[in-house]
Structures are given as C-alpha cells and as structure tokens.
Design a protein around this motif. Structure first.
Motif, PDB file in Angstrom:
ATOM      1  N   LEU A   4      46.233  68.201  13.408  1.00 45.45           N
ATOM      2  CA  LEU A   4      45.605  68.016  14.715  1.00 45.45           C
ATOM      3  C   LEU A   4      45.708  69.283  15.574  1.00 45.45           C
ATOM      4  N   ILE A 292      41.008  55.016  16.513  1.00 42.64           N
ATOM      5  CA  ILE A 292      42.223  55.822  16.344  1.00 42.64           C
ATOM      6  C   ILE A 292      43.021  55.795  17.649  1.00 42.64           C
ATOM      7  N   ALA A 298      45.214  59.988  13.368  1.00 46.72           N
ATOM      8  CA  ALA A 298      44.339  61.160  13.404  1.00 46.72           C
ATOM      9  C   ALA A 298      44.728  62.141  12.307  1.00 46.72           C
ATOM     10  N   ILE A 310      38.722  64.925  15.505  1.00 44.96           N
ATOM     11  CA  ILE A 310      38.995  63.520  15.807  1.00 44.96           C
ATOM     12  C   ILE A 310      38.677  63.232  17.267  1.00 44.96           C
TER      13      ILE A 310
END
Length: 331
Positions: A4, A292, A298, A310
């Motif tokens: 992420l 999510i 994610a 995401i």
C-alpha cells in the motif's frame, strides 16, 4: 515496504502510494452546482495529513439534462471553474493529488431535478433504478452534444487545476447504459457488439484528448452488471483494451447495473476478480474499490496483483482518520 505504501511510477499520473479515496456523492453543493464551504470543509477533513495519494471528487454533471440529483456538483458552465479551483488548491495544500469525475445520468436522471425528460441509448427503463421511467432514445445529434459536453467539462477541470479527469461509465449512468447490453438495444453504429456499445466512449476520449492535450484521463468502468444478459468479462476486457488504445491513462473498476455492490456478496474487494481480469487486458494502472475496510485487505488485493491501486470509500466516509490509521498500522 508494504504494498500500500509503494509509489506508483512510470505513469502519466504518478502517485506517492496506492491508497485512493474514490468518488462519493455528498449532495452538499450550492443549488447551481457551485462548490461551497460545506464541500471544502468535507474534503479538507478527509485529506488532512496527506495520507491519501489521490482523491477522486464525486460525480459532477456535464449538462443540465444529465444532472443526477439536487445539490450535485456542476462542471456544466465556465462560471464554476473558480469555485472548483478552490477545491483543487485545498486538496493539493493537504498533500494529495486530485481528479474530478464527470458524468451524465442518462435514464437515471429525473424530470423533477432536470426539468427535462430523461434520455438514454435506447427506450429501455434503467434496471439500476427503482420505478425508472422509459427514456427517450438519443439520436445522433443528441449523442454529439453529449460528447461535446464531456469535452468542455474536462477542459474546465483542467483549468481548475485538477491533476486529471475521470469519465464515469459505471453505476447505471449514461455511459454505462451504452456499455451494457441490458440497456443498449440500438441497431446503429452505437449499439450491437461491444465495439458499437463503446463508440460514444471512444469519441469522448478522443474529444477530451484533442481539447485538453496531455491531461491524464481516467475512466470508471462498470465491469459487471451481475445480471443475466448483462456485460460479460470478455466484453469488459475488450472495452478496457480499446480505452487504453484510445488514450485512457488509468481504469477504475466498479459495478455496472449492480451499482457499487454485488447482491449477496460481502467479502472484501468483491470487484477484485473483475479488476484482475481487466489487468490481463491492459498495461495501464487499474484501480479497484468495493468492500475494503482494513489495510490488510488492501494489501492482499495488491499482493495478489488483482489491482494496482485501492479505493476505500465507505470506511473513509465513516472515519476521516481511516487513511492515517491504516498507513500507521503498516509501519
């Protein structure tokens, strides 16, 4: 580094991480569609700290006939550019990039809001909307005026200082109505197989590219109707490849006539199988939203290469500290 937190590079819209706030309607604008202090305060709260890489602003109408609801943001007139600039400046000041989503509601519009009878690709009621009236089928002049309206709206978005523009073709709105075989029953060049059903999209992309130059273009695609006789995965892949070839820089995957959820499906990242299929057909970045609510969810979607970015909507809508807490939880 976690998935992420990885930057998105080698793209026209480089981003510092993979976390995006997707478009969510606030219904906070002035009656004429201008940005007001309520909207500025809302986006200020959501973007403080700069934990999001990108914020996609809620759908805004490109012409009065395509207005979806009262107090929807407008990109339909030159007079809105100054108020939009206040919004892009604020989000940039908070350390995030921002893109404006532009839209025409088509048969999802209502006369009580627009003052006009709704239009669509065909005289077919909208399956994504309860008690929908049968729209008037657009003629070619009507289609041309809509293409021009999207083009002009994108130019306004660029003038207002945004980092890109997103064409909305999801959630049962007009371009999604052209895309879906459930609502597009045309027998001319704008109907039939997937090539005909995306003709209006390709014309809009081309018109924006010509008018706005090297400005990032995103497209939100309803990659599944989740209904019998609806859009197939194969058609979504063909459409995605055509959009990339036409000049789209990023695809944002969500639902079509099922809108932003899949009936009876609750698992996190429920649109990820569709974004994964689209990723097989394109080389541009693919964003996915849907269900999510945890950083770990994610991470799983990114790890499994089902998407490149995401979008977290409702969790951020409910908790403005979600992005901060999610990023800190990964340290």
């Amino acid at each position: 580094m976690t998935y992420l937190k990885q930057p998105l590079e080698n793209t026209k819209l480089p981003l510092k991480n993979r976390l995006v706030m997707p478009p969510m309607a606030t219904a906070k604008s002035e009656a004429d569609g201008n940005i007001n202090q309520g909207i500025l305060d809302y986006y200020d709260e959501k973007t403080k700290g700069g934990y999001l890489s990108l914020v996609i602003i809620e759908h805004s109408y490109v012409m009065r006939e395509g207005k979806a609801s009262e107090k929807q943001v407008s990109v339909a007139e030159d007079s809105v550019v100054d108020s939009l600039k206040r919004l892009s400046d604020l989000i940039h000041k908070n350390g995030c990039k921002t893109v404006m989503q532009i839209n025409h509601a088509g048969s999802a519009a209502v006369k009580e809001v627009t003052g006009m009878d709704p239009v669509g690709p065909s005289a077919v009621s909208n399956p994504s909307k309860e008690n929908a009236v049968v729209p008037a089928s657009l003629d070619e002049n009507g289609i041309k005026s809509i293409v021009s309206a999207f083009r002009d709206a994108a130019v306004r978005v660029k003038k207002a200082g945004f980092d890109g523009v997103e064409i909305h073709s999801a959630h049962g709105y007009l371009l999604n109505q052209f895309l879906s075989p459930l609502t597009n029953k045309r027998t001319d060049d704008y109907g039939g197989d997937i090539t005909g059903r995306i003709k209006i999209h390709l014309e809009i992309i081309s018109a924006i590219r010509e008018a706005a130059g090297d400005f990032p273009i995103l497209l939100r695609m309803g990659a599944t109707d989740y209904r019998e006789g609806g859009l197939t995965v194969e058609d979504s892949q063909k459409a995605a490849a055509a959009f990339e070839q036409a000049g789209v820089d990023m695809l944002d995957i969500s639902g079509g006539m099922c809108r932003f959820a899949l009936p009876g499906v609750q698992e996190p990242g429920y649109f990820a199988p569709y974004s994964a299929a689209v990723k097989e057909a394109v080389s541009i970045p693919v964003l996915v939203t849907g269900g999510i609510t945890k950083a770990s969810e994610a991470e799983a979607v990114l790890r499994d290469k089902k998407a490149d970015l995401i979008g977290v909507g409702r969790a951020i809508y409910k908790d403005s500290a979600w992005a901060k807490n999610a990023m800190e939880s990964l340290e």
